[in-house]
Design an enzyme around this catalytic site. Structure first.
Site, mmCIF file in Angstrom:
data_model
loop_
_atom_site.group_PDB
_atom_site.id
_atom_site.type_symbol
_atom_site.label_atom_id
_atom_site.label_comp_id
_atom_site.label_asym_id
_atom_site.label_seq_id
_atom_site.Cartn_x
_atom_site.Cartn_y
_atom_site.Cartn_z
ATOM 1 N N TYR A 168 0.811 -1.232 0.000
ATOM 2 C CA TYR A 168 0.000 0.000 0.000
ATOM 3 C C TYR A 168 0.841 1.278 0.000
ATOM 4 O O TYR A 168 0.293 2.374 0.112
ATOM 5 C CB TYR A 168 -1.000 0.013 1.152
ATOM 6 N N LYS A 183 6.296 4.570 5.189
ATOM 7 C CA LYS A 183 6.791 3.737 4.079
ATOM 8 C C LYS A 183 6.938 4.584 2.812
ATOM 9 O O LYS A 183 7.870 4.380 2.026
ATOM 10 C CB LYS A 183 5.833 2.571 3.821
HETATM 11 P P1 NAP Z 1 7.350 -8.497 12.569
HETATM 12 O O1 NAP Z 1 7.538 -9.956 12.708
HETATM 13 O O2 NAP Z 1 6.566 -7.769 13.615
HETATM 14 O O3 NAP Z 1 8.792 -7.830 12.432
HETATM 15 C C1 NAP Z 1 9.125 -6.554 12.846
HETATM 16 C C2 NAP Z 1 10.562 -6.613 13.318
HETATM 17 O O4 NAP Z 1 11.015 -5.287 13.565
HETATM 18 C C3 NAP Z 1 10.730 -7.402 14.617
HETATM 19 O O5 NAP Z 1 11.705 -8.416 14.423
HETATM 20 C C4 NAP Z 1 11.221 -6.377 15.624
HETATM 21 O O6 NAP Z 1 12.246 -6.936 16.456
HETATM 22 C C5 NAP Z 1 11.809 -5.284 14.733
HETATM 23 N N1 NAP Z 1 11.711 -3.970 15.353
HETATM 24 C C6 NAP Z 1 10.573 -3.322 15.735
HETATM 25 N N2 NAP Z 1 10.889 -2.149 16.297
HETATM 26 C C7 NAP Z 1 12.252 -2.050 16.267
HETATM 27 C C8 NAP Z 1 13.184 -1.069 16.697
HETATM 28 N N3 NAP Z 1 12.768 0.074 17.286
HETATM 29 N N4 NAP Z 1 14.498 -1.287 16.512
HETATM 30 C C9 NAP Z 1 14.935 -2.443 15.930
HETATM 31 N N5 NAP Z 1 14.099 -3.402 15.495
HETATM 32 C C10 NAP Z 1 12.768 -3.214 15.663
HETATM 33 O O7 NAP Z 1 6.649 -8.140 11.187
HETATM 34 P P2 NAP Z 1 6.826 -8.678 9.685
HETATM 35 O O8 NAP Z 1 5.470 -8.985 9.198
HETATM 36 O O9 NAP Z 1 7.888 -9.713 9.613
HETATM 37 O O10 NAP Z 1 7.307 -7.378 8.942
HETATM 38 C C11 NAP Z 1 8.627 -7.220 8.445
HETATM 39 C C12 NAP Z 1 8.610 -6.138 7.382
HETATM 40 O O11 NAP Z 1 7.771 -6.531 6.311
HETATM 41 C C13 NAP Z 1 8.082 -4.794 7.888
HETATM 42 O O12 NAP Z 1 8.821 -3.757 7.289
HETATM 43 C C14 NAP Z 1 6.643 -4.789 7.387
HETATM 44 O O13 NAP Z 1 6.129 -3.488 7.206
HETATM 45 C C15 NAP Z 1 6.811 -5.508 6.062
HETATM 46 N N6 NAP Z 1 5.580 -6.131 5.536
HETATM 47 C C16 NAP Z 1 5.063 -7.268 6.092
HETATM 48 C C17 NAP Z 1 3.934 -7.846 5.505
HETATM 49 C C18 NAP Z 1 3.354 -9.148 5.985
HETATM 50 O O14 NAP Z 1 2.364 -9.623 5.414
HETATM 51 N N7 NAP Z 1 3.901 -9.793 6.984
HETATM 52 C C19 NAP Z 1 3.326 -7.249 4.411
HETATM 53 C C20 NAP Z 1 3.870 -6.082 3.909
HETATM 54 C C21 NAP Z 1 5.008 -5.533 4.458
HETATM 55 P P3 NAP Z 1 12.384 -6.582 18.038
HETATM 56 O O15 NAP Z 1 11.024 -6.691 18.628
HETATM 57 O O16 NAP Z 1 13.355 -7.623 18.497
HETATM 58 O O17 NAP Z 1 12.952 -5.199 18.090
#
Ligand code: NAP
Length: 298
Positions: A168, A183
């Site tokens: 998005y 983003k």
């Molecule tokens: P997730 O499992 O919640 O991953 C987020 C990660 O960011 C966690 O490992 C967290 O680690 C880290 N993080 C959060 N705040 C932080 C900080 N202040 N400093 C350092 N690390 C931090 O979510 P995900 O779904 O895998 O998403 C990963 C990426 O893909 C993101 O950019 C998301 O926007 C994108 N995305 C995901 C989807 C989907 O369907 N899953 C779709 C579109 C885009 P800690 O808690 O250890 O800090």
């Protein structure tokens, strides 16, 4: 609601996880730093880089997430370290690159994957909530990218940055004003830094995932999806959701020497979700009606 998978094939499934798309030594001797590399998509990408020989640096805040990331990389036969870091703090970012260099040498690839997100109508979003998400996504990507680029230039080495966006990024995202704005800022950085840093041998690309279910989705995101993330296939023209290793393959290609002339590019992998339109659009539902009532409203 009809299950269209009984009538239409949808887009085919990818080859199974564990198959490599690139030569197995593509990243041998290279160091890949992934913010948020211990969970979800970050962990999946770390695994695919490791399968191709990379040394992995997982950088995030939680020790529990470090442990799951390290275990996944080791299971793929790779080597990794984990460093405690908040991407919003430039000093912690610099210290993380120091630790990465001590362990493996100058970082070759940076994946800006860390993010925070929770669905909420924009008018209900607190200044702290806004700052938390934009700080992690936009400030974090900027601080990490600049630290990475300075060190590549100082070492006289090329580099590749991959910014993880979302399907998005270039459209509307009701309920996600904070995430979408941040983003979009990172997409702008992708374009600008690709131009600024190409003369230094540094490529900057973006990868925009659609819906990729994984085991680390937080409770806020799951609340909106009582049937689970897998059921989201109904919203995708492909008639399936993404597999996390598909994203790993895209990431490893975009940062590899095989993409040496690819920079300033936003690569979307979403089964055509971004372009979805119906012959006649469904009813417009106000965002407050789409989200479960907040505690205070209930
Ligand atoms: P997730 O499992 O919640 O991953 C987020 C990660 O960011 C966690 O490992 C967290 O680690 C880290 N993080 C959060 N705040 C932080 C900080 N202040 N400093 C350092 N690390 C931090 O979510 P995900 O779904 O895998 O998403 C990963 C990426 O893909 C993101 O950019 C998301 O926007 C994108 N995305 C995901 C989807 C989907 O369907 N899953 C779709 C579109 C885009 P800690 O808690 O250890 O800090």
């Amino acid at each position: 609601m009809e299950d269209y998978r009984n009538k239409y094939p949808g887009l085919s499934s990818p080859p199974e996880m564990g198959r490599a798309m690139l030569p197995p030594d593509t990243y041998t001797g290279k160091t890949v730093l992934i913010t948020g590399g211990g969970t979800g998509l970050g962990k999946a990408m770390a695994t695919e880089f490791a399968r191709l020989g990379a040394n992995i640096v997982i950088a995030s805040r939680s020790a529990a997430h470090h442990a799951t990331g390290l275990a996944a990389v080791e299971a793929a036969g790779g080597k990794a370290i984990a460093v405690g870091m908040d991407v919003r703090d430039p000093e912690q970012v610099a210290r993380t690159f120091d630790e990465a260099e001590r362990a493996f040498g100058v970082v070759d690839v940076l994946v800006n994957n860390a993010a925070g997100n929770f669905p909420i109508p924009a008018v209900d979003l607190s200044p702290n909530g806004w700052r938390a998400v934009t700080g992690i996504v936009l400030d974090g990507a900027f601080f990490c990218s600049c630290e990475f680029a300075r060190r590549c230039v100082a070492a006289g080495k090329p580099g590749a940055i991959l910014n993880i966006l979302v399907a998005y990024t270039t459209g509307a995202a009701p309920g996600h004003a904070h995430s979408a704005a941040a983003k979009a800022g990172v997409l702008s950085l992708t374009n600008t830094l690709a131009v600024e840093w190409a003369p230094d041998g540094i490529r900057v690309n973006a990868l925009s995932p659609g819906i990729f279910p994984h085991e680390n989705h937080g409770p806020d995101m799951l609340k909106q999806r009582p049937d689970g993330y897998e059921a989201e296939w109904r919203n995708v023209p492909a008639l399936r959701t993404g597999r996390t290793h598909e994203l790993g393959w895209a990431a490893t290609y975009l940062c590899s020497p095989y993409a040496a002339y690819v920079t300033g590019m936003d690569f979307t992998i979403d089964g055509a979700e971004r372009h979805r339109r119906a012959l006649r659009q469904g009813a417009a539902v106000p965002i407050r009606e789409q989200l479960p009532p907040r505690q205070a409203d209930a």
